[in-house]
Design a protein around this motif. Structure first.
Motif, short mmCIF file in Angstrom:
data_model
loop_
_atom_site.label_atom_id
_atom_site.label_comp_id
_atom_site.label_asym_id
_atom_site.label_seq_id
_atom_site.Cartn_x
_atom_site.Cartn_y
_atom_site.Cartn_z
N SER A 112 47.63 18.69 18.84
CA SER A 112 48.23 19.80 19.59
C SER A 112 49.65 19.46 20.01
O SER A 112 50.55 20.31 19.99
CB SER A 112 47.39 20.12 20.83
N ALA A 113 49.87 18.19 20.40
CA ALA A 113 51.21 17.76 20.80
C ALA A 113 52.19 17.93 19.64
O ALA A 113 53.31 18.43 19.81
CB ALA A 113 51.18 16.31 21.27
N GLY A 114 51.76 17.52 18.45
CA GLY A 114 52.62 17.67 17.28
C GLY A 114 52.95 19.12 16.99
O GLY A 114 54.09 19.45 16.63
N GLU A 115 51.98 20.00 17.16
CA GLU A 115 52.21 21.43 16.92
C GLU A 115 53.22 21.99 17.92
O GLU A 115 54.12 22.75 17.56
CB GLU A 115 50.89 22.20 17.02
N VAL A 116 53.07 21.62 19.20
CA VAL A 116 53.98 22.11 20.23
C VAL A 116 55.40 21.60 20.00
O VAL A 116 56.38 22.36 20.11
CB VAL A 116 53.45 21.70 21.63
N LEU A 117 55.54 20.34 19.66
CA LEU A 117 56.87 19.77 19.42
C LEU A 117 57.53 20.40 18.19
O LEU A 117 58.74 20.63 18.17
CB LEU A 117 56.76 18.26 19.26
N THR A 118 56.73 20.69 17.18
CA THR A 118 57.26 21.37 15.99
C THR A 118 57.76 22.76 16.35
O THR A 118 58.81 23.21 15.86
CB THR A 118 56.18 21.46 14.90
N LEU A 119 57.05 23.45 17.25
CA LEU A 119 57.48 24.78 17.69
C LEU A 119 58.79 24.70 18.48
O LEU A 119 59.68 25.54 18.29
CB LEU A 119 56.39 25.42 18.56
N LEU A 120 58.92 23.70 19.34
CA LEU A 120 60.16 23.55 20.10
C LEU A 120 61.33 23.24 19.17
O LEU A 120 62.43 23.78 19.33
CB LEU A 120 60.00 22.45 21.15
N ARG A 121 61.09 22.40 18.19
CA ARG A 121 62.15 22.06 17.24
C ARG A 121 62.54 23.29 16.41
O ARG A 121 63.73 23.51 16.14
CB ARG A 121 61.70 20.92 16.32
N ALA A 122 61.56 24.10 16.04
CA ALA A 122 61.86 25.32 15.30
C ALA A 122 62.65 26.30 16.16
O ALA A 122 63.54 27.01 15.65
CB ALA A 122 60.56 25.97 14.82
N ALA A 123 62.36 26.37 17.45
CA ALA A 123 63.11 27.25 18.34
C ALA A 123 64.59 26.88 18.34
O ALA A 123 65.47 27.74 18.44
CB ALA A 123 62.56 27.17 19.76
N VAL A 124 64.87 25.59 18.18
CA VAL A 124 66.25 25.11 18.14
C VAL A 124 66.87 25.35 16.77
O VAL A 124 67.90 26.02 16.62
CB VAL A 124 66.32 23.61 18.50
N HIS A 125 66.24 24.82 15.74
CA HIS A 125 66.87 24.78 14.42
C HIS A 125 66.76 26.09 13.65
O HIS A 125 67.60 26.36 12.77
CB HIS A 125 66.25 23.64 13.60
N GLU A 126 65.76 26.91 13.96
CA GLU A 126 65.61 28.18 13.24
C GLU A 126 66.08 29.37 14.06
O GLU A 126 66.45 30.40 13.49
CB GLU A 126 64.15 28.37 12.84
N HIS A 127 66.07 29.24 15.39
CA HIS A 127 66.40 30.40 16.23
C HIS A 127 67.56 30.14 17.19
O HIS A 127 67.87 30.99 18.02
CB HIS A 127 65.16 30.85 17.00
N GLY A 128 68.19 28.97 17.09
CA GLY A 128 69.41 28.70 17.84
C GLY A 128 69.26 28.45 19.31
O GLY A 128 70.24 28.48 20.06
N ARG A 129 68.04 28.20 19.78
CA ARG A 129 67.84 27.91 21.20
C ARG A 129 68.32 26.49 21.53
O ARG A 129 68.53 25.66 20.65
CB ARG A 129 66.37 28.04 21.58
N THR A 130 68.47 26.24 22.81
CA THR A 130 68.79 24.89 23.31
C THR A 130 67.59 24.41 24.11
O THR A 130 67.10 25.12 24.98
CB THR A 130 70.04 24.93 24.21
N VAL A 131 67.11 23.20 23.81
CA VAL A 131 65.95 22.66 24.50
C VAL A 131 66.31 21.29 25.09
O VAL A 131 66.87 20.43 24.40
CB VAL A 131 64.74 22.51 23.56
N VAL A 132 65.99 21.12 26.37
CA VAL A 132 66.12 19.82 27.04
C VAL A 132 64.73 19.44 27.53
O VAL A 132 64.13 20.17 28.32
CB VAL A 132 67.11 19.89 28.23
N MET A 133 64.22 18.33 27.04
CA MET A 133 62.82 17.96 27.28
C MET A 133 62.71 16.57 27.90
O MET A 133 63.23 15.60 27.36
CB MET A 133 62.05 17.97 25.94
N VAL A 134 62.01 16.50 29.02
CA VAL A 134 61.65 15.20 29.60
C VAL A 134 60.34 14.74 28.96
O VAL A 134 59.39 15.51 28.84
CB VAL A 134 61.48 15.30 31.12
#
Length: 249
Positions: free
Chosen positions: A174-196
């Motif tokens: 599940s962690a891998g799926e969530v991280l892949t989604l966050l990365r896609a939000a950045v690289h495919e949709h131009g979002r900015t993500v800051v993650m602790v």
């Protein structure tokens, strides 16, 4: 560089004289995925909360999309945060009595805006939850609940998404799926993500890692691997001792 977030000489001191942030200056580029790491008590969650407008720094300034967040009143800060900032928490922060769709739309309703159901359904479908719109959170797995939280953060198209240990309560898959989604939000949709995160494997999904120790910056790492992150973490104390306050490697 187009800046999404800029932190200028951030200090945060709590009652009793405990210093959580000690002159932190950093910039997060638009369309980037940055992990913030450090040992327990290093100030990483405090940095995230101050950067997101969930807490006020004792000193220094925070800019999001060129607007100084720290110059506003508490009421204006809350409104700005609702309009421009998304937040993903480790424990999801979903309301158990609301459906998946209602949880995603809640920030828009609280902000007094018309709920965009079409967009929320589109985002949920892209995250694999199009058939769970009317389910309550307790009918979902941990990974699915976190995807709902990500959808809630993304649906308003914020300038930046802050994520505080978003995979800390999840199993590896599940962690891998969530991280892949966050990365896609950045690289495919131009979002900015800051993650602790405390996990080198999670940090390896990011474009870069910012390290903190004792409330001070202790270096940065581009194109991180889990091995390189773990190695750098073992030397943070030495890096802090060797640098003046606020310096970055």
């Amino acid at each position: 560089m187009n800046e999404a977030v800029r932190l200028e000489s951030l200090y945060k001191t709590y009652d009793g004289g405990v210093t959580a942030l000690d002159g932190v200056t950093a910039t997060f580029a638009a369309g980037s995925f940055t992990a913030v790491m450090g040992p327990s008590g290093s100030g990483k969650s405090t940095l995230l909360h101050c950067a997101a407008g969930l807490d006020r720094p004792t000193g220094g300034r925070v800019f999001i999309g060129g607007t100084e967040l720290t110059a506003t009143t508490d009421t204006a800060m809350t409104k700005f945060r609702r309009d421009r900032v998304g937040f993903v928490f480790q424990d999801y922060n979903l309301l158990p009595s609301l459906t998946v769709e209602q949880n995603v739309l809640l920030p828009q309703r609280l902000a007094g805006r018309r709920a965009d159901r079409r967009r929320s359904q589109d985002v949920l479908t892209r995250l694999g939850l199009g058939d769970r719109l009317h389910e309550l959170p307790d009918r979902l797995s941990g990974g699915q609940r976190q995807r709902v939280a990500i959808a809630r953060a993304l649906v308003a198209e914020p300038a930046v998404v802050f994520a505080d240990e978003p995979t800390g309560a999840l199993d590896l898959r599940s962690a891998g799926e969530v991280l892949t989604l966050l990365r896609a939000a950045v690289h495919e949709h131009g979002r900015t993500v800051v993650m602790v995160t405390h996990d080198p494997v999670a940090a390896a999904y990011a474009d870069s890692v910012l390290f903190l120790a004792d409330g001070r910056l202790a270096g940065a790492l581009s194109a991180p691997t889990a091995e390189a992150v773990a190695e750098r973490l073992t030397h943070l104390g030495d890096l802090v001792a060797a640098r003046p306050s606020g310096a970055v490697a």
